[in-house]
Design an enzyme around this catalytic site. Structure first.
Site, PDB file in Angstrom:
ATOM      1  CG  ASP A 113      13.041   7.963  56.860  1.00  0.00           C
ATOM      2  OD1 ASP A 113      13.838   7.426  55.952  1.00  0.00           O
ATOM      3  OD2 ASP A 113      12.101   7.505  57.088  1.00  0.00           O
ATOM      4  CG  ASP A 143       8.732   5.593  51.537  1.00  0.00           C
ATOM      5  OD1 ASP A 143       7.859   6.592  51.571  1.00  0.00           O
ATOM      6  OD2 ASP A 143       8.024   4.585  51.723  1.00  0.00           O
ATOM      7  CE  LYS A 157      19.362   3.947  51.989  1.00  0.00           C
ATOM      8  NZ  LYS A 157      18.531   5.104  52.189  1.00  0.00           N
ATOM      9  CG  ASP A 200      15.763   7.142  52.583  1.00  0.00           C
ATOM     10  OD1 ASP A 200      15.969   6.099  51.829  1.00  0.00           O
ATOM     11  OD2 ASP A 200      14.862   7.062  53.134  1.00  0.00           O
TER      12      ASP A 200
END
EC number: 3.1.3.21
Length: 304
Positions: free
Chosen positions: A245, A29, A220, A27
């Site tokens: 995250d 950010d 996702k 991922d």
């Protein structure tokens, strides 16, 4: 459920995990950057993974940029990344509409960004709707708002010009039984530094509420996002690691697709969140429990 789930990753197990995979999905950010700053050590991790022969890809639910725009941002932050390694929801949504919905040559009503319009048009899908749509006429006229007869689907992503009139126009299209309904992602908001946040995927929920229909999403944790990567590059699920995250998007994507999963604590979710899912006894929530976690992806450096 395995008792080894949600294990802190350090020492020799880091090398064993990396040796067990050929591909790594990151991922963006909160994982490799935060805002406009690269996570310390992230650039070096990416470079070394590639030097060790790993295929590296970047999967983001943010639909505000094209693949090229993401590659340019990453290059400016010091990452050696090609456009083909980036899979955002703007690109994946276009791929879904073209391959699954067979809308090539057709038109969609787009609540989204200029970047989404570009990705759609790149695969031969025309769009209408980008930009402001101000209220006009009287309330009694809104249900008869002009519609494009060529529109075959309503597509919802992030749209900074989201308005009542766009919501109304989407509803009028979706009242047609043959109109498809597709969204990029369901992340309700984007967390920012200092406990702040801005709304994102909740725009889709507004359209769903008005239309009393549920959209098919492609971001996702839907497996289609992984399918995009796998079909392009021959990625094998059992030899792939998902690093993210967020438990409800990144980690759940990995669980849904049979990937190994690694949570990094530089973004949204915490170990306490993961442990609460693990102890819940709910199968769906346990899909959000990572195999491993690290404080930062820089923790992988000693094994590289």
């Amino acid at each position: 459920m395995s008792g080894t789930k949600c294990t802190r990753l350090s020492g020799a197990p880091v090398r064993r995990l990396l040796d067990s995979v050929d591909s790594v999905l990151f991922d963006c950010d909160g994982v490799i950057w935060r805002g406009d700053q690269a996570v310390p050590g992230a650039c070096r991790v990416i470079d070394l993974l590639k030097e060790h022969g790993k295929k590296v890809f970047f999967v983001t639910n943010n639909s505000s940029k094209t693949r090229r725009m993401y590659a340019e941002k990453m290059s400016a932050l010091g990452f050696g990344v090609s456009e083909e390694e980036v899979f955002g929801t703007a690109y994946c949504c276009a791929a879904y509409l073209r391959t699954v919905c067979e809308l090539e040559g057709k038109k969609v009503y787009l609540i989204g960004s200029a970047a989404m319009a570009h990705e759609l048009e790149a695969v031969g899908i025309r769009q209408t709707g980008v930009g402001p749509d101000h209220v006009s006429g009287k309330q009694g006229d809104w249900a008869a708002v002009p519609l494009d007869p060529d529109v075959r689907a309503v597509v919802v992503g992030f749209d900074e010009h989201f308005s009542y009139m766009k919501l109304n126009r989407a509803l009028q299209y979706l009242l047609r039984e043959d109109c498809l309904f597709v969204g990029t992602n369901r992340d309700t908001r984007l967390p920012l530094e200092g406990g702040k946040a801005v709304p994102t995927g909740c725009l889709l929920q507004a359209v769903e509420t008005a239309a009393q229909r549920r959209a098919q999403t492609v971001g996702k944790p839907n497996h289609f996002m992984f399918d995009c990567v796998a079909s392009h590059f021959g990625v094998q699920p059992e030899r792939c690691l998902m690093v993210g995250d967020r438990l409800d998007t990144d980690i759940l994507l990995g669980s849904n697709c049979g990937l190994k999963t690694l949570l990094t604590l530089t973004g949204v979710s915490t170990v306490a969140d993961a442990e609460a899912h693990r102890e819940s006894g709910c199968a769906e929530r346990q899909g959000m429990v990572p195999d491993y976690y690290v404080d930062s992806i820089a923790d992988l450096l000693p094994a590289l």
